[in-house]
Design an enzyme around this catalytic site. Structure first.
Site, PDB file in Angstrom:
ATOM      1  N   GLU A   1      26.923 -35.144  -8.321  1.00 23.87           N
ATOM      2  CA  GLU A   1      28.031 -34.307  -8.630  1.00 23.87           C
ATOM      3  C   GLU A   1      29.198 -34.982  -8.819  1.00 23.87           C
ATOM      4  O   GLU A   1      29.781 -35.646  -8.233  1.00 23.87           O
ATOM      5  CB  GLU A   1      28.185 -33.235  -7.194  1.00 23.87           C
TER       6      GLU A   1
ATOM      7  N   LYS B   1      28.220 -24.596 -11.932  1.00 23.87           N
ATOM      8  CA  LYS B   1      27.836 -24.362 -10.498  1.00 23.87           C
ATOM      9  C   LYS B   1      28.341 -23.111 -10.097  1.00 23.87           C
ATOM     10  O   LYS B   1      29.527 -22.415 -10.432  1.00 23.87           O
ATOM     11  CB  LYS B   1      28.848 -25.154  -9.838  1.00 23.87           C
TER      12      LYS B   1
ATOM     13  N   CYS C   1      25.007 -28.674  -5.361  1.00 23.85           N
ATOM     14  CA  CYS C   1      25.630 -28.955  -4.048  1.00 23.85           C
ATOM     15  C   CYS C   1      25.696 -27.539  -3.236  1.00 23.85           C
ATOM     16  O   CYS C   1      24.506 -27.040  -2.729  1.00 23.85           O
ATOM     17  CB  CYS C   1      26.891 -29.604  -4.080  1.00 23.85           C
TER      18      CYS C   1
END
Length: 540
Positions: free
Chosen positions: A49, A116, A152
């Site tokens: 990330e 994300k 994540c």
């Protein structure tokens, strides 16, 4: 009639340690991983990330020049990727909004970008401060396999995984930058195994490693197959190109053993100090060596992080310093082979008292004189730092930070507090573990009662509960947000609980002025501890 065999894919995991803001350097590093991956016959490489810029970029993200620089770096990276597909994390501008993104690069082109969806905004995280929220899955085809991408925090929730499966994914890749604490790896396993159980999809979790200011990233990338089995586990706190094969719907690769708590924390502290010193360009470090356990383990960490030639230890004895403290400090310096100096502070201390004699007339000596000694020592260390460029590493631990048993502009003076999130009881465990590797701390330095040696026959436990009790109270109140009433109900003595929690509250002003230090627990005195200094509220 037999069905056709499912495709086989070799995936490389770039468990890398980027330098935040070094866009050109990070591009070079990622390209080297790509070359190494191709040499091992991988066809797909996954980087962590925000690997392109480093994590967390914090308010750099508010700067247009930084955002534009990231976009240029991504284009440069894409132009040089050939013969392998690359999934890399980066800040991404789209329709005037900034996202935490991961792009797929192939043969000079940016094929697509995932945005994300779940932005953490708790503990050390502030992603909602910077990023907009994505709302769509991203699935791409690679060698006949449909691969989904999440980032994540997304994998901590069922919905993004389920949506990715509906979009056709047969497996999920998850670039990560998940800050370390010594319980986090097992929590990650639990979360990812839950998502695998819910979706039936195998998940590959690709993680960052290294230190960034007070945050640590432990690597330990892993893959979980259906049934919850661990099919791949990279080492903790090590840059590595991991190789994972995906055959017949399942991952396979090398599984490294997990470390003990002591080994994991110690290795993390070594990496934290090494990266802070090297990434910021310090030539080395120096520290006050008292002969006690805190400075002893700090010295060991510093030498293991930087090598003995970049570490200097200074013993600053007073009339209250025991001979065994001098002896043990000399022995520790000799065991490590570091540069060692002794500077007596009594003449300076006496001069301070003489200069203040008129002002202090009629008043007995108290903590004021103790603090003067600590500040003399801090001044000497900072003078050496200014003259020679080495950074001062402070030696205070989390237990002392909690209750204020530290001196502003004295033993708190320095550039990095390596034990800032390490409780005293854990300090002892780390000392014992480090001595098992090779003897570097005299046994009596570990077994003798701890003392600041700022007045005759001083012992820490003269005015504090035993550290075994104190540390539990601090953990319950500070890390778990338990109230004093709840803590007493668990069996702790009310006077101990009230004293420790009161000291914790009234010493916030000190902690605000302390150096940054490595976070190794669920909650440290740093980014994830944001209590007001001025407040009349106190939980009962």
């Amino acid at each position: 009639m037999n069905s056709a065999p499912r495709a086989a894919i070799r995936i490389a995991v770039a468990q890398m340690n980027p330098i935040l803001g070094d866009l050109a350097g990070n591009v070079v590093k990622i390209l080297q991983y790509a070359a190494d991956a191709k040499a091992q016959n991988a066809t797909l490489l996954i980087a962590p990330e925000l690997a392109l810029c480093g994590y967390p970029p914090e308010d750099l993200l508010f700067r247009r020049d930084f955002r534009e620089g990231c976009a240029v770096a991504l284009g440069e990276l894409a132009s040089q990727v050939s013969g392998i597909s690359l999934l890399v994390g980066h800040p991404h501008m789209q329709n005037g909004k900034l996202y935490n993104g991961a792009s797929l690069l192939e043969d000079g082109q940016i094929i697509g970008t995932y945005l994300k969806q779940k932005l953490p905004n708790y503990q050390v995280f502030d992603e909602a401060r910077y990023f907009s929220t994505g709302d769509a899955p991203f699935v791409f085809s690679h060698r006949g396999v449909k691969i989904g991408v999440l980032i994540c925090e997304d994998v901590w929730f069922a919905e993004p995984v389920a949506a990715t499966k509906v979009a056709g994914a047969e497996m999920i890749l998850v670039p990560n930058a998940s800050p370390y604490d010594f319980q986090k790896l097992h929590l990650r396993y639990d979360v990812v195994q839950a998502r695998v159980a819910e979706s039936g999809l195998p998940i590959l979790y690709a993680h960052m490693t290294g230190g960034q200011d007070e945050l640590l990233f432990d690597g330990a990338s892993f893959a979980i197959n259906g049934g919850g089995t661990v099919a791949f586990q990279a080492p903790e706190f090590a840059e590595q190109l991991g190789i994972v094969d995906f055959v017949e719907g399942a991952f396979s690769g090398e599984v490294q053993p997990t470390l003990s708590v002591e080994a994991s924390v110690y290795r993390g502290l070594v990496i934290a100090l090494r990266d802070y010193v090297n990434k910021n360009g310090f030539p080395g470090v120096l520290l006050g060596l008292s002969g006690g356990v805190d400075s002893a383990i700090t010295l060991a960490i510093a030498v293991d992080a930087l090598g003995r030639d970049r570490v200097q230890a200074v013993m600053m004895a007073s009339d209250y310093t025991a001979q065994i403290s001098l002896d043990d400090a000399r022995e520790m310096a000799a065991l490590h082979g570091v540069k060692y100096s002794e500077i007596g502070i009594t003449p300076m201390f006496e001069q301070f008292k003489k200069s203040l004699a008129t002002e202090f007339a009629g008043r007995a000596e108290d903590t004021t004189e103790e603090n003067i000694q600590a500040r003399v020592r801090g001044t000497l260390l900072m003078a050496l730092s200014n003259k020679f460029g080495a950074m001062v590493v402070t030696t205070g631990n989390k237990s002392e930070m909690a209750v204020g048993y530290s001196t502003l502009y004295g033993d708190m003076a320095g550039g990095y507090a390596i034990l800032k999130d390490v409780a005293k009881t854990l300090v002892y465990r780390l000392c014992a573990w480090r001595n098992q590797q090779s003897l570097v701390i005299p046994e009596r330095a570990i077994t003798r009662p701890p003392s600041a040696e700022l007045r005759p026959d001083q012992k820490d436990q003269d005015s504090l509960p035993d550290y075994a009790i104190l540390d539990q109270i601090v953990e319950l109140f500070m890390e778990q947000d338990r109230s004093p009433t709840e803590i007493v109900a668990m069996g702790f003595a009310r006077p101990d609980v009230e004293r420790v929690t009161r000291l914790l509250k009234i010493n916030e002003y000190k902690r605000r002025q302390s150096p940054v230090g490595a976070k190794i627990t669920k909650r440290g005195f740093g980014k994830d501890w944001r209590y007001p200094i001025t407040s009349k509220y106190f939980p009962k």
